[in-house]
Design an enzyme around this catalytic site. Structure first.
Site, mmCIF file in Angstrom:
data_model
loop_
_atom_site.group_PDB
_atom_site.id
_atom_site.type_symbol
_atom_site.label_atom_id
_atom_site.label_comp_id
_atom_site.label_asym_id
_atom_site.label_seq_id
_atom_site.Cartn_x
_atom_site.Cartn_y
_atom_site.Cartn_z
ATOM 1 N N GLY A 261 -1.628 14.850 -25.452
ATOM 2 C CA GLY A 261 -0.276 14.827 -24.926
ATOM 3 C C GLY A 261 -0.194 13.978 -23.674
ATOM 4 O O GLY A 261 0.700 13.145 -23.528
ATOM 5 N N GLU B 95 -2.800 21.394 -11.653
ATOM 6 C CA GLU B 95 -2.401 20.352 -12.601
ATOM 7 C C GLU B 95 -1.220 20.814 -13.459
ATOM 8 O O GLU B 95 -1.183 21.943 -13.919
ATOM 9 C CB GLU B 95 -3.599 20.035 -13.503
ATOM 10 C CG GLU B 95 -3.391 18.845 -14.398
ATOM 11 C CD GLU B 95 -4.489 18.743 -15.467
ATOM 12 O OE1 GLU B 95 -4.342 17.882 -16.343
ATOM 13 O OE2 GLU B 95 -5.458 19.516 -15.413
ATOM 14 N N SER C 243 -5.097 18.300 -28.878
ATOM 15 C CA SER C 243 -5.481 18.935 -27.624
ATOM 16 C C SER C 243 -4.553 18.486 -26.511
ATOM 17 O O SER C 243 -3.792 17.537 -26.641
ATOM 18 C CB SER C 243 -6.922 18.556 -27.282
ATOM 19 O OG SER C 243 -6.959 17.239 -26.775
ATOM 20 N N LYS C 244 -4.663 19.175 -25.420
ATOM 21 C CA LYS C 244 -3.869 18.912 -24.238
ATOM 22 C C LYS C 244 -3.980 17.453 -23.804
ATOM 23 O O LYS C 244 -2.996 16.822 -23.440
ATOM 24 C CB LYS C 244 -4.389 19.838 -23.139
ATOM 25 C CG LYS C 244 -3.779 19.692 -21.786
ATOM 26 C CD LYS C 244 -4.388 20.763 -20.880
ATOM 27 C CE LYS C 244 -4.175 20.506 -19.418
ATOM 28 N NZ LYS C 244 -4.584 19.191 -18.951
ATOM 29 N N ARG C 245 -5.193 16.927 -23.882
ATOM 30 C CA ARG C 245 -5.440 15.541 -23.488
ATOM 31 C C ARG C 245 -4.571 14.539 -24.249
ATOM 32 O O ARG C 245 -4.098 13.560 -23.697
ATOM 33 C CB ARG C 245 -6.915 15.169 -23.728
ATOM 34 C CG ARG C 245 -7.913 15.970 -22.961
ATOM 35 C CD ARG C 245 -7.905 15.671 -21.488
ATOM 36 N NE ARG C 245 -8.693 14.514 -21.114
ATOM 37 C CZ ARG C 245 -8.447 13.815 -20.014
ATOM 38 N NH1 ARG C 245 -7.408 14.123 -19.265
ATOM 39 N NH2 ARG C 245 -9.208 12.813 -19.684
#
Length: 507
Positions: free
Chosen positions: A268, A287, A264-266
């Site tokens: 990264g 963001e 997920s984006k988190r």
RNA sequence: GGCCCGUUCGUCUAGGGGUUAGGACGCAAGAUUUUCAUUCUUGUAGCAGGGGUUCGAAUCCCCUACGGGCUACCA
């Protein structure tokens, strides 16, 4: 006669394209090219509440950067358009009506609130509510209500949806091109909404209709869709397209580098690597999420890395040009299990591609970096420098940190190196050497080295005492390429200047 | 909970009854570079567990465990 292969990448414009999405696009692209077929981009924007401005452009730009140019699709032309589902809105109702007429679907009037209530009630009893063969006859729909009332409700403008009437206890067996035989029984499946109260089809309906109309032969998508495959197959049959429907291939997911779940984006943000192909700025929060392009990856490296995440040629080859990928690609060699993403391996791929680039090409990239700092040098010299330092780089953006000293004097001296190598008499020696350098007439690495050796011998000094200090004076640390080549390239005057400065500043 | 999919070195993977279980990333050591990095060489480490089938299982079957996905008027 074999049908011409047509595949599609069908993302939803709800945000930036995830690297897993790029890989899905890549596999579709490779499959199409391999079989001389066509690759299309369809935008699945049937959920208007989740539409994110800019996402569509982002998708097109990402594919373009990766070199995965669709043959047809939003922004790419084609005869099967429109390729945006919101623009095809009117077209779906006819097919839904057809399903209602053939008793494969029915009107349902239950409100979202009523359904929510049933769900929480079921939850309290440790069960799960499902709108299916067991419950549909107890709910408000055209199966239970008298025809007049159904008509009245519709005429009154009451909200309704159309649901698929899942057939009773039948096996749906399908040969997935990656997984092999997958079996479902309709007894476990619910009556999915096909057509929403807002007049839009759901994913399932739009997907099946469009894939049929756009003559898609192979549906290659992520594993999250495997569970809805039986519904889709049943829909093709109900619409009378069962004989000529696409084949399915469900790709494994990309998982987090460590821990549980899919990438997920988190992850990264937390671990310091991009999960998106391009940088993305959230239109609401502002963001910023980093991208492979902005992190200075070569698109070829990014694609190569992605291709090897869940696929291999069955040989030990790991470096592939896009053409080689096309030639060797097959769905049968796609791995079945999810793959943990390894940012280190991604870097390794980039390093490999960077080393393969010719010096002149990299020099162009380096030149841009230098120009931003108001530094200029001739192209030949720059190309030579690049050739000398590139093997220390993983990214082109590192050219500066490994080659800055050819253009500017160090702005500090590494403390550790000083304390280790700068002795009592070092200043004195360097001063003497600088004076010696001043008198040299030929200034190329070979001659300098030769003359310098003689000088050192005459003084009975050894190299070890001064090499690192000289390097420190010129570079600021104990790093860098062959010292005599540095000397040659920065020139006699600058060499002497830097040495004198170091003598004055280091104690 | 139910349904579906999966499980080989830390990671990505090769393997499809008989292999010293191969490669790559990472990591470690040595060589070379009078620096650092590169490069080269070597090493490190794996078939989730238990039952079968078989003369013989990483490979075939079953069970368990674990992981993943789905279970929305989201895709």
């Amino acid at each position: 006669m074999e049908q011409k292969v047509r595949v599609r990448f069908a993302p939803s414009p709800t945000g930036p394209l995830h690297m897993g999405g790029v890989r899905t696009a890549l596999f579709n692209y490779l499959f199409a090219r391999k079989h001389g077929g066509e690759f299309l981009l369809r935008i699945e924007d049937t959920d208007q509440t989740r539409y994110v401005p800019g996402a569509e452009e982002y998708i097109a730009e990402s594919l373009t950067w990766c070199g995965l140019i669709p043959d047809e699709g939003v922004g790419f032309g084609g005869k099967f358009g429109p390729y945006r589902q919101s623009e095809r809105k009117d077209l779906y109702k006819g097919y839904v009506d057809q399903l209602v007429e053939s008793k494969n679907a029915y009107y349902a009037f239950d409100t979202p609130e009523e359904l929510d209530a049933l769900r929480s009630e079921a939850e309290m009893n440790q069960t799960v509510f499902s709108y299916d063969i067991h419950t549909r006859l107890k709910l408000k729909n055209s199966l239970t209500l008298p025809e007049e009332e159904v008509n009245r409700r519709i005429a009154n403008g009451e909200a309704w949806v159309i649901r698929f009437k899942m057939p009773e206890h039948t096996d749906v067996i399908e040969e997935d091109l990656i997984r092999g035989e997958v079996k479902f029984n309709t007894a476990q499946l619910d009556d999915k909404v096909l057509y929403k109260a807002d007049g839009m089809p759901t994913y399932h309906m739009a997907n099946v209709v469009d894939d049929h109309l756009m003559q898609i032969t192979h549906v290659i998508r992520g594993e999250e869709w495997l569970s809805s495959m039986p519904l889709h197959i049943l829909l093709y049959r109900a619409l009378g397209w069962g004989e000529n429907r696409p084949r399915f291939a469900h790709l494994p997911l990309i998982l987090k580098p460590t821990g549980k779940g899919k990438l997920s984006k988190r992850d990264g943000d937390k671990m310091g690597f991009p999960v998106f192909p391009l940088q993305w700025t959230d239109p609401v929060s502002g963001e910023i999420s980093r991208g492979y392009r902005e992190d200075d990856y070569f698109p070829e490296a990014f694609i190569n890395m992605l291709a090897l995440l869940g696929w291999n040629a069955g040989t030990e080859q790991e470096i592939f040009t896009i053409q080689e990928l096309i030639d060797s690609f097959s769905l049968g060699r796609v791995v079945k299990s999810g793959a943990r993403f390894d940012p280190e391996k991604a870097k390794w791929f980039n390093r490999h591609y960077l080393q393969q680039k010719n010096d002149a090409e990299l020099a162009k990239l380096f030149k841009k970096q230098l120009e931003e700092k108001q530094l200029f040098t001739d192209d030949d010299k720059l190309t030579r420098i690049v050739g000398l330092i590139k093997d220390r780089c993983t990214f082109a953006s590192e050219l500066w940190e490994h080659g800055f000293y050819f253009f500017t004097a160090p702005d500090s001296y590494d403390e550790k190196t000083i304390s280790k190598k700068w002795k009592e008499d070092t200043s004195e020696k360097l001063q003497a050497i600088a004076g010696f350098f001043k008198g040299l007439s030929s200034w190329d690495a070979e001659s300098i080295k030769e003359a310098f050796s003689e000088f050192m011998n005459s003084r009975e000094w050894n190299f070890g005492m001064v090499m690192v200090p000289i390097r420190l004076a010129l570079v600021g640390s104990s790093q860098g390429i062959d010292l005599f080549v540095i000397l040659e390239l920065i020139g006699k005057e600058e060499t002497v200047r830097r040495m004198e400065r170091a003598v004055a500043e280091i104690h």
